[in-house]
Design a protein around this motif. Sequence first.
Motif, mmCIF file in Angstrom:
data_model
loop_
_atom_site.group_PDB
_atom_site.id
_atom_site.type_symbol
_atom_site.label_atom_id
_atom_site.label_comp_id
_atom_site.label_asym_id
_atom_site.label_seq_id
_atom_site.Cartn_x
_atom_site.Cartn_y
_atom_site.Cartn_z
ATOM 1 N N ASN A 172 -5.664 8.162 12.927
ATOM 2 C CA ASN A 172 -5.232 7.061 12.071
ATOM 3 C C ASN A 172 -6.437 6.222 11.661
ATOM 4 O OD1 ASN A 172 -3.035 5.766 10.765
ATOM 5 N ND2 ASN A 172 -3.034 4.139 12.299
ATOM 6 N N ARG B 41 0.865 -1.181 0.000
ATOM 7 C CA ARG B 41 0.000 0.000 0.000
ATOM 8 C C ARG B 41 0.901 1.231 0.000
ATOM 9 N NH1 ARG B 41 -3.202 -2.706 4.141
ATOM 10 N NH2 ARG B 41 -2.707 -1.072 5.638
ATOM 11 N N HIS C 208 3.475 9.099 9.276
ATOM 12 C CA HIS C 208 3.683 8.616 10.641
ATOM 13 C C HIS C 208 4.633 9.535 11.413
ATOM 14 C CE1 HIS C 208 6.689 6.661 8.046
ATOM 15 N NE2 HIS C 208 7.515 6.806 9.061
ATOM 16 N N CYS D 10 0.408 6.191 2.347
ATOM 17 C CA CYS D 10 0.642 6.759 3.684
ATOM 18 C C CYS D 10 1.485 8.029 3.630
ATOM 19 C CB CYS D 10 1.336 5.728 4.573
ATOM 20 S SG CYS D 10 3.041 5.352 4.094
ATOM 21 N N TYR E 142 3.009 3.433 14.871
ATOM 22 C CA TYR E 142 1.758 3.961 15.425
ATOM 23 C C TYR E 142 1.853 4.207 16.938
ATOM 24 C CZ TYR E 142 -3.184 3.826 16.893
ATOM 25 O OH TYR E 142 -4.397 4.089 17.468
ATOM 26 N N CYS F 101 5.178 -0.823 3.560
ATOM 27 C CA CYS F 101 5.508 -0.081 4.780
ATOM 28 C C CYS F 101 7.017 0.042 4.943
ATOM 29 C CB CYS F 101 4.898 -0.799 5.982
ATOM 30 S SG CYS F 101 5.364 -0.096 7.573
ATOM 31 N N VAL G 280 -4.455 9.944 7.584
ATOM 32 C CA VAL G 280 -3.317 9.189 8.118
ATOM 33 C C VAL G 280 -3.694 7.712 8.126
ATOM 34 C CG1 VAL G 280 -1.717 8.928 10.050
ATOM 35 C CG2 VAL G 280 -2.709 11.181 9.547
ATOM 36 N N ALA G 281 -2.851 6.877 7.506
ATOM 37 C CA ALA G 281 -3.184 5.453 7.381
ATOM 38 C C ALA G 281 -1.935 4.618 7.629
ATOM 39 C CB ALA G 281 -3.757 5.150 6.010
ATOM 40 N N CYS G 282 -1.459 4.630 8.855
ATOM 41 C CA CYS G 282 -0.257 3.885 9.225
ATOM 42 C C CYS G 282 -0.629 2.462 9.631
ATOM 43 C CB CYS G 282 0.470 4.581 10.379
ATOM 44 S SG CYS G 282 1.963 3.720 10.929
ATOM 45 N N SER G 283 0.036 1.470 9.011
ATOM 46 C CA SER G 283 -0.292 0.066 9.273
ATOM 47 C C SER G 283 0.691 -0.619 10.202
ATOM 48 C CB SER G 283 -0.342 -0.710 7.948
ATOM 49 O OG SER G 283 0.928 -0.689 7.305
#
Length: 314
Positions: free
Chosen positions: A179, A117, A124, A120, A168, A196, A160-163
């Motif tokens: 998030n 993905r 972060h 992001c 995180y 990531c 914000v889309a931190c995996s």
Amino acid sequence: MQVLLQSEWRPRAEQHAAAVEQLAADRLARRVEGRTHPVDDFLWEYYSLRPAQLSRWHPGPGLALEGASERAGWSGYAVSPADGTAYVDVAAVLTRRRGAVDFVRDLLRGTLSRPGRFGCFGLHEWAMVYRADEEQLRHQSWPLRLGAEGTDEVVESHQVACSHFDAYRFFTPQAAPRNTLAPTREGQTATEQPGCLHAGMDLYKWSYKLSPLVPSELTLRAFALARDIRELDMRAAPYDLRELGYQPVRIETPQGKAEYVEAQRAFTVRSNALRRELLDVLETVVGAGDTALSDPPGIPAADPAQTVVGQTSW
């Protein structure tokens, strides 16, 4: 099991130690002078392995070392009392570390099974300083490129889309609810994805944590990957590091986003290649360990006629 002569493995061990010494030289000099570096220090501080530990060369399983009786005191090794031939005792290591090995195998398998993905944009690092007081900043020696208000505006104007849980968990309390994901340690094997940056850097951590099962050449390549990723991580961060020679990746602009995603995709390719290699090591280790538990292998004599010189894989 293949036996490496001293004339073959000792130079490799010395070359490895010299490479680590060179990698750590600036870090050690900065410590003497009381200076810090937001890019280079990360690999020695966040990741807990010390230079002296990294400098120890391990051949990995399947290779025995002629005349290596000094490794009798090294964790994970067995030494033949007859001739001092040393080797990684896979069965013994797995007896102690099977849970860790299985966790990393599951994590690598799961990550490789998912698409990367790439949306992001490195936010972060911005979320780690969102609405933070000055004393809360992780790198207080370096100014925020857009100032505190400008930094907060970037976070508020983006999704914000931190995996990654270990990124995180450093979000400020004000940023965490923003998030779109809620990564957890327990769910890491089910959610980690290869795009990531932190997952790519962590390949270094998994390699050294499973030492001496992992060949040192692989660990050192994972270190190099982590160092390169960390540079992008901080160039895209809100800090102004131009004094150190790092031009910012301005992820608040369309051009900066495109630059970040291009680099992120390239790191995904590199990370997945190392991920597959590390997974192959662990799959082989588990198979060899299970066999050894039922039928421990003998160690062949260090006979030059039977020795494979220059063997680097197993």
